[in-house]
Design a protein around this motif. Structure first.
Motif, PDB file in Angstrom:
ATOM      1  N   SER A  68      30.454  23.756  -4.024  1.00  0.00           N
ATOM      2  CA  SER A  68      29.937  24.074  -5.248  1.00  0.00           C
ATOM      3  C   SER A  68      30.797  23.770  -6.233  1.00  0.00           C
ATOM      4  O   SER A  68      30.385  23.344  -7.359  1.00  0.00           O
ATOM      5  CB  SER A  68      29.189  25.396  -5.047  1.00  0.00           C
ATOM      6  N   SER A  69      32.166  24.338  -6.036  1.00  0.00           N
ATOM      7  CA  SER A  69      33.135  24.226  -7.246  1.00  0.00           C
ATOM      8  C   SER A  69      33.334  22.950  -7.721  1.00  0.00           C
ATOM      9  O   SER A  69      33.337  22.448  -8.672  1.00  0.00           O
ATOM     10  CB  SER A  69      34.116  25.088  -6.899  1.00  0.00           C
ATOM     11  N   GLN A  70      33.469  21.981  -6.309  1.00  0.00           N
ATOM     12  CA  GLN A  70      33.903  20.504  -6.781  1.00  0.00           C
ATOM     13  C   GLN A  70      32.440  20.146  -7.264  1.00  0.00           C
ATOM     14  O   GLN A  70      32.919  19.101  -8.134  1.00  0.00           O
ATOM     15  CB  GLN A  70      34.111  19.980  -5.465  1.00  0.00           C
ATOM     16  N   GLU A  71      31.653  20.329  -6.965  1.00  0.00           N
ATOM     17  CA  GLU A  71      30.251  19.735  -7.669  1.00  0.00           C
ATOM     18  C   GLU A  71      30.257  19.847  -9.014  1.00  0.00           C
ATOM     19  O   GLU A  71      29.865  19.116  -9.778  1.00  0.00           O
ATOM     20  CB  GLU A  71      29.108  20.181  -6.788  1.00  0.00           C
ATOM     21  N   LEU A  72      30.391  21.192  -9.433  1.00  0.00           N
ATOM     22  CA  LEU A  72      30.195  21.420 -10.593  1.00  0.00           C
ATOM     23  C   LEU A  72      31.418  20.964 -11.647  1.00  0.00           C
ATOM     24  O   LEU A  72      31.224  20.533 -12.726  1.00  0.00           O
ATOM     25  CB  LEU A  72      30.341  23.239 -11.047  1.00  0.00           C
ATOM     26  N   LYS A  73      32.472  20.722 -10.985  1.00  0.00           N
ATOM     27  CA  LYS A  73      33.613  20.234 -11.564  1.00  0.00           C
ATOM     28  C   LYS A  73      33.321  18.846 -12.006  1.00  0.00           C
ATOM     29  O   LYS A  73      33.695  18.383 -13.221  1.00  0.00           O
ATOM     30  CB  LYS A  73      35.132  20.489 -10.697  1.00  0.00           C
ATOM     31  N   ASP A  74      32.802  18.138 -10.928  1.00  0.00           N
ATOM     32  CA  ASP A  74      32.391  16.730 -11.194  1.00  0.00           C
ATOM     33  C   ASP A  74      31.492  16.661 -12.421  1.00  0.00           C
ATOM     34  O   ASP A  74      31.513  15.390 -13.084  1.00  0.00           O
ATOM     35  CB  ASP A  74      31.826  16.313  -9.763  1.00  0.00           C
ATOM     36  N   VAL A  75      30.411  17.724 -12.269  1.00  0.00           N
ATOM     37  CA  VAL A  75      29.604  17.445 -13.466  1.00  0.00           C
ATOM     38  C   VAL A  75      30.126  17.752 -14.772  1.00  0.00           C
ATOM     39  O   VAL A  75      30.037  16.953 -15.841  1.00  0.00           O
ATOM     40  CB  VAL A  75      28.341  18.619 -13.233  1.00  0.00           C
ATOM     41  N   MET A  76      30.747  18.742 -14.924  1.00  0.00           N
ATOM     42  CA  MET A  76      31.639  19.058 -16.348  1.00  0.00           C
ATOM     43  C   MET A  76      32.383  17.867 -16.588  1.00  0.00           C
ATOM     44  O   MET A  76      32.611  17.544 -17.692  1.00  0.00           O
ATOM     45  CB  MET A  76      32.534  20.418 -16.187  1.00  0.00           C
ATOM     46  N   SER A  77      33.295  17.449 -15.688  1.00  0.00           N
ATOM     47  CA  SER A  77      34.455  16.265 -15.790  1.00  0.00           C
ATOM     48  C   SER A  77      33.813  15.102 -16.166  1.00  0.00           C
ATOM     49  O   SER A  77      34.024  14.368 -16.886  1.00  0.00           O
ATOM     50  CB  SER A  77      35.245  16.419 -14.735  1.00  0.00           C
ATOM     51  N   GLY A  78      32.568  15.003 -15.296  1.00  0.00           N
ATOM     52  CA  GLY A  78      31.800  13.627 -15.675  1.00  0.00           C
ATOM     53  C   GLY A  78      31.152  13.651 -16.980  1.00  0.00           C
ATOM     54  O   GLY A  78      31.129  12.400 -17.646  1.00  0.00           O
ATOM     55  N   ILE A  79      30.653  14.719 -17.702  1.00  0.00           N
ATOM     56  CA  ILE A  79      30.242  14.726 -19.111  1.00  0.00           C
ATOM     57  C   ILE A  79      31.302  14.420 -19.889  1.00  0.00           C
ATOM     58  O   ILE A  79      31.285  13.579 -20.880  1.00  0.00           O
ATOM     59  CB  ILE A  79      29.829  16.086 -19.331  1.00  0.00           C
ATOM     60  N   ALA A  80      32.697  15.080 -19.818  1.00  0.00           N
ATOM     61  CA  ALA A  80      33.793  14.802 -20.527  1.00  0.00           C
ATOM     62  C   ALA A  80      34.270  13.397 -20.486  1.00  0.00           C
ATOM     63  O   ALA A  80      34.398  12.576 -21.630  1.00  0.00           O
ATOM     64  CB  ALA A  80      34.748  15.716 -20.280  1.00  0.00           C
ATOM     65  N   SER A  81      34.211  12.843 -19.268  1.00  0.00           N
ATOM     66  CA  SER A  81      34.709  11.466 -19.121  1.00  0.00           C
ATOM     67  C   SER A  81      33.582  10.289 -19.509  1.00  0.00           C
ATOM     68  O   SER A  81      33.993   9.440 -20.334  1.00  0.00           O
ATOM     69  CB  SER A  81      34.754  10.867 -17.549  1.00  0.00           C
ATOM     70  N   ILE A  82      32.288  10.578 -19.430  1.00  0.00           N
ATOM     71  CA  ILE A  82      31.199   9.551 -19.862  1.00  0.00           C
ATOM     72  C   ILE A  82      31.431   9.513 -21.480  1.00  0.00           C
ATOM     73  O   ILE A  82      31.060   8.551 -22.214  1.00  0.00           O
ATOM     74  CB  ILE A  82      29.942  10.030 -19.505  1.00  0.00           C
ATOM     75  N   ILE A  83      31.372  10.821 -22.243  1.00  0.00           N
ATOM     76  CA  ILE A  83      31.153  10.826 -23.448  1.00  0.00           C
ATOM     77  C   ILE A  83      32.485  10.027 -24.333  1.00  0.00           C
ATOM     78  O   ILE A  83      32.196   9.283 -25.203  1.00  0.00           O
ATOM     79  CB  ILE A  83      31.378  12.444 -23.961  1.00  0.00           C
ATOM     80  N   GLY A  84      33.653  10.065 -23.669  1.00  0.00           N
ATOM     81  CA  GLY A  84      34.584   9.385 -24.167  1.00  0.00           C
ATOM     82  C   GLY A  84      34.864   8.020 -23.709  1.00  0.00           C
ATOM     83  O   GLY A  84      35.664   7.354 -24.236  1.00  0.00           O
ATOM     84  N   ARG A  85      33.935   7.605 -22.636  1.00  0.00           N
ATOM     85  CA  ARG A  85      34.169   6.280 -22.303  1.00  0.00           C
ATOM     86  C   ARG A  85      33.743   5.446 -23.464  1.00  0.00           C
ATOM     87  O   ARG A  85      32.498   5.133 -23.903  1.00  0.00           O
ATOM     88  CB  ARG A  85      33.361   6.081 -21.116  1.00  0.00           C
ATOM     89  N   PRO A  86      34.571   4.162 -23.635  1.00  0.00           N
ATOM     90  CA  PRO A  86      34.234   3.168 -24.673  1.00  0.00           C
ATOM     91  C   PRO A  86      32.626   2.418 -24.342  1.00  0.00           C
ATOM     92  O   PRO A  86      32.627   2.275 -23.084  1.00  0.00           O
ATOM     93  CB  PRO A  86      35.233   2.147 -24.526  1.00  0.00           C
ATOM     94  N   ASN A  87      31.851   2.643 -25.192  1.00  0.00           N
ATOM     95  CA  ASN A  87      30.460   2.168 -24.947  1.00  0.00           C
ATOM     96  C   ASN A  87      29.809   0.949 -25.773  1.00  0.00           C
ATOM     97  O   ASN A  87      30.056   1.304 -27.128  1.00  0.00           O
ATOM     98  CB  ASN A  87      29.594   3.483 -25.122  1.00  0.00           C
ATOM     99  N   PHE A  88      29.449  -0.152 -25.145  1.00  0.00           N
ATOM    100  CA  PHE A  88      29.117  -1.332 -26.157  1.00  0.00           C
ATOM    101  C   PHE A  88      28.009  -0.778 -26.883  1.00  0.00           C
ATOM    102  O   PHE A  88      27.766  -1.541 -27.861  1.00  0.00           O
ATOM    103  CB  PHE A  88      28.787  -2.380 -25.316  1.00  0.00           C
ATOM    104  N   ALA A  89      27.231  -0.190 -26.729  1.00  0.00           N
ATOM    105  CA  ALA A  89      25.870   0.553 -27.315  1.00  0.00           C
ATOM    106  C   ALA A  89      26.518   1.222 -28.561  1.00  0.00           C
ATOM    107  O   ALA A  89      25.474   1.274 -29.483  1.00  0.00           O
ATOM    108  CB  ALA A  89      24.870   1.552 -26.448  1.00  0.00           C
ATOM    109  N   ASP A  90      27.551   1.726 -28.532  1.00  0.00           N
ATOM    110  CA  ASP A  90      28.250   2.437 -29.950  1.00  0.00           C
ATOM    111  C   ASP A  90      28.513   1.401 -30.662  1.00  0.00           C
ATOM    112  O   ASP A  90      28.592   1.505 -32.072  1.00  0.00           O
ATOM    113  CB  ASP A  90      29.504   3.260 -29.612  1.00  0.00           C
ATOM    114  N   CYS A  91      29.143   0.091 -30.355  1.00  0.00           N
ATOM    115  CA  CYS A  91      29.508  -0.924 -31.199  1.00  0.00           C
ATOM    116  C   CYS A  91      28.410  -1.645 -31.647  1.00  0.00           C
ATOM    117  O   CYS A  91      28.601  -2.287 -32.842  1.00  0.00           O
ATOM    118  CB  CYS A  91      30.639  -1.590 -30.430  1.00  0.00           C
ATOM    119  N   PHE A  92      27.329  -2.006 -31.048  1.00  0.00           N
ATOM    120  CA  PHE A  92      26.137  -2.679 -31.175  1.00  0.00           C
ATOM    121  C   PHE A  92      24.794  -1.795 -31.033  1.00  0.00           C
ATOM    122  O   PHE A  92      24.421  -1.588 -29.998  1.00  0.00           O
ATOM    123  CB  PHE A  92      26.173  -3.824 -30.488  1.00  0.00           C
TER     124      PHE A  92
END
Length: 498
Positions: free
Chosen positions: A203-227
């Protein structure tokens, strides 16, 4: 990498017709007297997207050596200005604090309308001031933090017990996950009076994956932000992934809130949720359920991932430099005493431990490009014009590695901070792990305490050997870029009692 470049070109071509229509329209452009910051020449349509690479903080740092500490890039249709010096950071965050107090909204932040409710992303208006004041008064004031010291000591004892169990059984510790579990349980107990995870559990690893996943996704370069037109198709699936992670968190919040409202138990422990619900029940227009859930999401994600990432990098550097770990441990034993719990009042008496944390912030800032700012109006900085609407990024990573500021900038050397008054609270622009100005991280007071306490718990009674007999010089120090700068290969080590 070639596949990624091809994908960029393919997706950008999909927006080509739309973009050219915009370009071909009469466009007055910037005023004739405007002197825009220098930067690399953009390619047609896609601009400078290809120059970001997989680690934009490093790529932008290299570009700034050519084009200077105030640099302009064109990322598709979006003008981005990158700041890479403490002097210009001071101008942006202090002199023009109000002008640059807004945020640009990555498409990922728009998931579940988070950009309309999040204290980290909404404009610095009355709603923002209301929520920020609420956070300070109910969770991060000195009085509240002092009152909750017992709760933090309990979570640190749990961490100590887990490390000791691993020591006795010869089991390696995933430092990042252990730090994350400690911080997550502290924050969840503060918010909801419950622990969200157990040490060593899935459960700890699963929640870490969710929280870290949010931070990783939000910071990832996204073509939709550029266009922006590409938001309709979400080509990289970033919006869909963020929505999925947000929904997982909101499902947990909804169930806790439902149970709390149904029981209406006046004997419930005093926690943040209780106070938020009391405000809501008195006047829903003052604080809606949506605002409550988005605030809880902010506090969980920002509070857990950034703290655990910082502790993992600090431990990584200490394991790589055993003499530094010994020095920090000896200081703890001299000041706190053998077999005694560190108290929060001890932090001010531990200059070397504080120096270790500062040096970790410098080399491995949790948010390497900070949270993006937005120019609400045109501003002149050092003779250059930052146009209205431009996204402004503070390259905290580049500032921390600048050889004109730091001697031997790539070397882990906590001693440098024993000779200076540089602090991390937003007044010294050479070191901005929590940002600065009015948008400085609201959770700084708690994060500051937790990072020192968790790190001290790891090193006070234990030495650490790398998993599989790996030598310290063979450690992989590669970074995984996102909104937070995670260690690409998790640090796993065996605790040895000393």
């Amino acid at each position: 990498m070639d596949l990624l470049l091809s994908l960029v070109l393919l997706l950008c071509s999909a927006a080509c017709i739309w973009f050219l229509r915009v370009v071909l329209k009469p466009n007055p452009g910037p005023r004739k007297s405007a002197n825009l910051p220098p930067g690399p020449k953009p390619l047609p349509i896609i601009g400078n997207i290809l120059e970001l690479g997989e680690k934009p903080h490093q790529s932008l740092a290299k570009l700034s050596k050519t084009y200077g500490p105030l640099m302009r890039l064109k990322l598709g249709t979006m003008t981005t200005v990158v700041v890479s010096s403490p002097e210009i950071s001071r101008i942006v965050l202090q002199q023009y604090d109000q002008v640059f107090s807004s945020r640009t909204h990555a498409d990922a932040i728009r998931a579940l309308d988070h950009h309309k409710h999040s204290v980290a992303w909404i404009p610095a208006d009355n709603q923002w001031r209301k929520i920020r004041k609420l956070c300070k008064e109910k969770m991060f004031s000195g009085q509240k933090l002092d009152a909750n010291q017992g709760l933090r000591r309990e979570k640190l004892r749990n961490l100590q017990d887990y490390v000791n169990e691993c020591c006795v059984s010869g089991q390696v510790v995933d430092i990042g996950v252990a730090a994350f579990t400690t911080t997550l349980n502290l924050i969840s107990a503060t918010l909801f009076s419950v622990d969200f995870a157990d040490f060593g559990s899935g459960s700890s690893q699963e929640l870490k994956d969710v929280m870290s996943g949010i931070a990783s996704i939000i910071g990832r370069p996204n073509f939709a932000d550029c266009f922006p037109l590409l938001r309709l198709v979400d080509p990289q699936g970033i919006f869909r992934q963020t929505t999925l992670h947000f929904n997982k968190c909101f499902k947990i919040f909804d169930e806790i809130i439902r149970q709390r409202l149904q029981t209406n138990d006046s004997g419930t422990k005093s926690d943040m949720l209780k106070e938020l619900l009391e405000i809501n029940q008195k006047d829903e227009s003052e604080l809606s359920f949506d605002e409550i859930k988005h605030l809880l999401l902010d506090l969980l994600v920002a509070g857990t991932d950034t703290t655990s990432v910082t502790v993992e990098w600090a431990m990584t550097e200490l394991v790589r430099h055993p003499e530094k770990m010994s020095k920090a441990r000896n200081e703890l034993r001299n000041v706190v005493g053998l077999n005694k719990e560190i108290q929060e009042s001890d932090i001010s008496r531990l200059p070397y431990l504080r120096a270790v944390v500062k040096e970790s912030f410098r080399l491995h800032p949790a948010t390497p490009l900070s949270v993006p700012h937005k120019a609400d109006e045109e501003a002149e900085i050092n003779g250059y014009i930052v146009p209205k609407g431009a996204q402004v990024l503070m390259n905290v990573w580049a500032i921390g590695r600048d050889s004109s500021i730091w001697r031997n900038p790539d070397v882990f050397m906590p001693e440098r901070f024993l000779e200076t008054e540089i602090d991390v609270r937003g007044q010294h622009f050479e070191l901005l792990p929590f940002g600065g100005g009015r948008r400085i991280c609201v959770g700084l007071p708690l994060a500051y305490r937790m990072i020192h306490l968790v790190l001290a718990t790891f090193i006070s009674d234990y030495d650490w050997k790398l998993e599989g007999g790996l030598k310290t010089e063979e450690m992989d120090m590669s970074e995984k870029f996102g909104l937070t700068l995670q260690k690409a290969i998790p640090l796993k080590a065996l605790p040895v009692k000393i």
